[in-house]
Design a protein around this motif. Structure first.
Motif: not given
Length: 458
Positions: A256, A319, A347
């Motif tokens: 991601v 994502t 993230s």
């Protein structure tokens, strides 16, 4: 001046002050010095009375010296371009970029980034004394590693064989006829190494071999097991083979996009999903917990648990989903770890790890309990237990973990050229940590006349 240099000067100053105080104290005790009214008094009063705040250790002054074998490109980057017959070694000029679109192959590309770190652009020869020292130094002066061109100067030897990519390109179907090419490459590299006097000297113990995919080097793995292996985890290794004493656990390369502008004023409230998971639910071994979790977590409004398969669209949705979630679920897969954990870290989504036998990268330097939550398999499959714990999790504590994730996520970034403290430099630091054990074992092996008694069961 770098932070490390500032710290070194600070330490040198404190050390000097200590010896001055020690000398003055000694003179005072033997009666040759009276400090009353002395010009030393203001200096002594200004010295710190408390220990300075702890700061993480700097890179050592001497980077790890690595000799990289000049293998034909068919053993490494040739597989990226399907030019497997290329016999010339890769150079900084011929190093191709990692493909922008490579799907899940990217997650096991540690081997590429480690090799690339030894081929940094803007190299210059560092000459010390007559004839130079044979060291190539990159532009980043705080790198953990330098490539040496003279093998006699090497601390370790790097084998740039892309065994993970070989499996993905030639052996992914396991029984396909092209699997023979994967096997043949392993046979060829083993023959090459056994003919090297440096391999013979240590029986490969000071050699670094990336083996990140669980099925990488699967045909002849036991023949190179004495080496320092770069692995994802130990899920496909017997206890008599790979282990933490000699091997390095590397993170997966996240798939991601990194959350580089995570500056939300109130991230706890803006992340409206409590727990997020997107991925396969049918797994082997310890990974069967995924199917059980799917049944347990259905029906919760603040939980997103979705069965999906890897694709560019799935990566894009992951994502977005991880950035909107407070916690990201990481249950074991076919092996204890997976790429999902490192996707969560970049993230800034607090990982919830459900894996009883997971081993984690850099754990001698990072305390994962500062930015992750851990549940045993038994706890995770107890109805309502895990969700209740997450719902009761204090906002202040979550924000502390979120900030920690932002501060350490750069340790999981693979890039070219590498940067100080990124994933590749952290891995070379880990290799350095394993080197004393490798040297001890190699030296003992040379002098033993009987089988090593430490290898026996007691």
């Amino acid at each position: 001046m770098s932070n490390c240099e500032k710290q070194m000067y600070k330490k040198a100053g404190l050390t000097l002050a200590f010896f001055i105080i020690l000398t003055i104290t000694y003179l005072f005790l033997i009666g040759t010095l009276d400090l009353r009214g002395s010009y030393f008094t203001p200096f002594l009063q200004s010295l710190p009375t408390e220990a300075p705040n702890y700061v993480p250790p700097c890179r050592s002054l001497s980077p790890l010296r690595v000799y990289m074998y000049d293998l034909p490109q068919r053993f490494n980057v040739g597989m990226l371009r399907r030019r497997s017959s290329d016999e010339t070694p890769v150079t900084v000029e011929t190093l191709p970029p990692w493909p922008a679109v490579s799907g899940l192959r990217r997650q096991h590309s540690v081997e590429y980034w480690m090799m690339a770190s030894l081929l940094v652009k803007g190299e210059e020869r560092e000459n010390e004394g007559e004839g130079g020292n044979g060291v190539w130094v990159g532009e980043e002066r705080e790198s953990e590693v330098v490539r040496v061109l003279d093998p006699e100067m090497a601390d370790v030897f790097f084998v740039p064989f892309f065994s993970s990519l070989s499996f993905n390109v030639y052996g992914h179907n396991m029984t396909d006829p092209s699997t023979e090419r994967d096997k043949q490459l392993q046979v060829d590299i083993l023959k090459y190494l056994r003919e090297s006097k440096y391999w013979q000297r240590s029986e490969g113990r000071d050699h670094v071999i990336p083996m990140h995919h669980p099925n990488a080097f699967r045909f002849l793995r036991e023949q190179v097991n004495a080496s320092i292996l770069i692995v994802a985890d130990f899920g496909r290794y017997s206890k008599s083979m790979s282990n933490l004493k000699k091997d390095v656990v590397a993170p997966y390369v996240h798939v991601v996009d990194s959350y580089t502008d995570d500056d939300t004023p109130n991230p706890f409230k803006s992340r409206t999903t409590l727990l997020y998971f997107r991925g396969r639910t049918v797994r082997k071994d310890e990974g069967v917990v995924r199917a059980k979790l799917q049944k347990l977590l259905e029906g919760y409004d603040d939980v997103h648990f979705e069965r999906s398969f890897a694709s560019e669209e799935s990566i894009r949705l992951s994502t977005q989903g991880m950035r909107k979630s407070k916690f990201c679920l990481h249950p074991a897969g076919d092996t204890p770890s997976s790429c999902r954990l490192f996707d969560a870290i970049v993230s800034h989504c607090v990982p919830v790890i459900v894996s009883d036998q997971i081993e984690l990268p850099y754990e001698d330097e990072l305390d994962y309990s500062e930015f992750s939550l851990f549940f045993s398999t038994t706890e995770a499959i107890e109805p309502g237990y895990m969700i209740e714990k997450l719902r009761q999790f204090p906002e202040e504590k979550w924000l502390k973990m979120w900030n920690k994730l932002k501060n350490i996520s750069h340790h999981y970034e693979f890039q070219y050229p590498p940067k100080n403290g990124d994933a590749v430099n952290m891995l070379w630091r880990q290799v350095r940590h394993k080197l004393p054990f490798a040297k001890l074992t190699a030296h003992r092996t040379r002098r033993l006349k009987i089988p090593d008694w430490w290898g026996r069961r007691r």
